[in-house]
Design an enzyme around this catalytic site. Structure first.
Site, PDB file in Angstrom:
ATOM      1  N   SER A 170       0.889  -1.171   0.000  1.00  0.00           N
ATOM      2  CA  SER A 170       0.000   0.000   0.000  1.00  0.00           C
ATOM      3  C   SER A 170       0.921   1.213   0.000  1.00  0.00           C
ATOM      4  O   SER A 170       2.097   1.088   0.387  1.00  0.00           O
ATOM      5  CB  SER A 170      -0.835   0.000   1.290  1.00  0.00           C
TER       6      SER A 170
ATOM      7  N   TYR B 178      -2.413  -0.260  10.498  1.00  0.00           N
ATOM      8  CA  TYR B 178      -2.439  -0.721   9.095  1.00  0.00           C
ATOM      9  C   TYR B 178      -1.102  -0.406   8.427  1.00  0.00           C
ATOM     10  O   TYR B 178      -0.487  -1.279   7.802  1.00  0.00           O
ATOM     11  CB  TYR B 178      -3.592  -0.035   8.348  1.00  0.00           C
TER      12      TYR B 178
END
Ligand code: NDP
Length: 247
Positions: free
Chosen positions: A142, A155
């Site tokens: 990501s 995250y």
């Protein structure tokens, strides 16, 4: 596209979003794709579609938090397609929250799926790659693998970890095994559904997830990395929507 036709490509988290798009796109380029995730019905629908369109695809239910499931997924792929050439660690979830919301169970889930799941994929596929001295890992991280902000702390930590694991793996494995990370920006998928706080989900959808890449854009980046000659190791691809400026 070169070097994709006939390759056996196993993909975790292939029941929706980016994983589904990767499976469909690589199959359309002639790869033999093996799809894994927990929702078997969704996988079967995607496999049937691919096969109807002349592609080769199989699927197996798996939970990446269970090392044995991922090992069985690799064995199943070898039984059906004889080998594995590319293993794509894509399964992930993103239940964003502030640290002081103390969503400890969600922290554990992210660590279990986003980090341990990737390690299980490596443990399952690396022996196959080492035996034939060839293979490729593609780990979907990501932009959060290099950026952190409020609510993304855990995250991002999981994605920083996968970036570190990928770099260490790249250095440790033999010259013929390739390691790639593909780091997507905001992309169409079901990912925001994993945010349990309704207010945060609203903010994510209304402020951060307004300009989304089609999942096929990430599939195209994956195809680029796979298509390179075997002595070319594309290590990192960061793919954002043009409109995504702030992170
Ligand atoms: P989706 O929610 O659409 O897909 C996530 C996939 O992961 C699903 O197929 C889900 O399948 C699977 N999954 C979740 N938990 C498990 C588990 N325990 N075992 C096996 N499979 C599991 O989201 P995306 O397509 O967006 O997510 C794919 C990857 O892309 C993730 O790693 C995510 O972090 C990353 N990413 C996505 C971005 C985006 O904006 N969409 C941006 C940056 C990175 P099932 O529920 O059937 O098990």
């Amino acid at each position: 596209m070169e070097n994709i036709k006939g390759k056996v490509i196993a993909i975790t988290g292939a029941s929706s979003g980016i994983g589904e798009a990767i499976a469909r796109h690589l199959a359309s380029l002639g790869a033999m794709v093996s799809l894994g995730a927990r929702r078997l019905e969704k996988l079967e629908t995607i496999v049937n579609d691919i096969v109807k369109n002349g592609g080769r695809a199989i699927c197996k239910q798996l939970d990446v938090t269970q090392a044995v499931d991922v090992r069985d997924f690799v064995s199943f792929t070898i039984d059906e397609f004889k080998t594995v050439d590319v293993f794509i660690n894509n399964a992930g979830l993103m239940p964003l929250s502030m640290i002081n919301a103390y969503k400890v169970d969600e922290w554990h889930k992210m660590i279990d799926v986003n980090i341990k799941g990737v390690l299980h994929g490596i443990a399952a596929a690396l022996p196959v790659f080492e035996e034939k001295d060839r293979g490729q890992f593609i780990n979907i991280t990501s932009v959060g693998d290099r950026w952190v902000g409020p609510t993304s702390t855990v995250y991002s930590a999981t994605k920083f970890a996968v970036r570190a694991i990928s770099e260490g793996l790249r250095q440790e494995v033999s010259g013929n095994i390739r390691v790639t990370i593909v780091a997507p920006g905001a992309t169409e998928s079901e990912l925001a559904e994993t945010i349990s706080d309704p207010e945060l989900k609203k903010v994510a959808l209304e402020q951060f997830r307004t300009h989304l890449l089609p999942a096929k854009a990430i599939a195209a980046a994956v195809a680029y990395a796979v298509s390179q000659p075997s002595d070319v190791d594309v290590n990192e691809l960061v793919v954002r929507p043009t409109a995504q400026k702030s992170f």
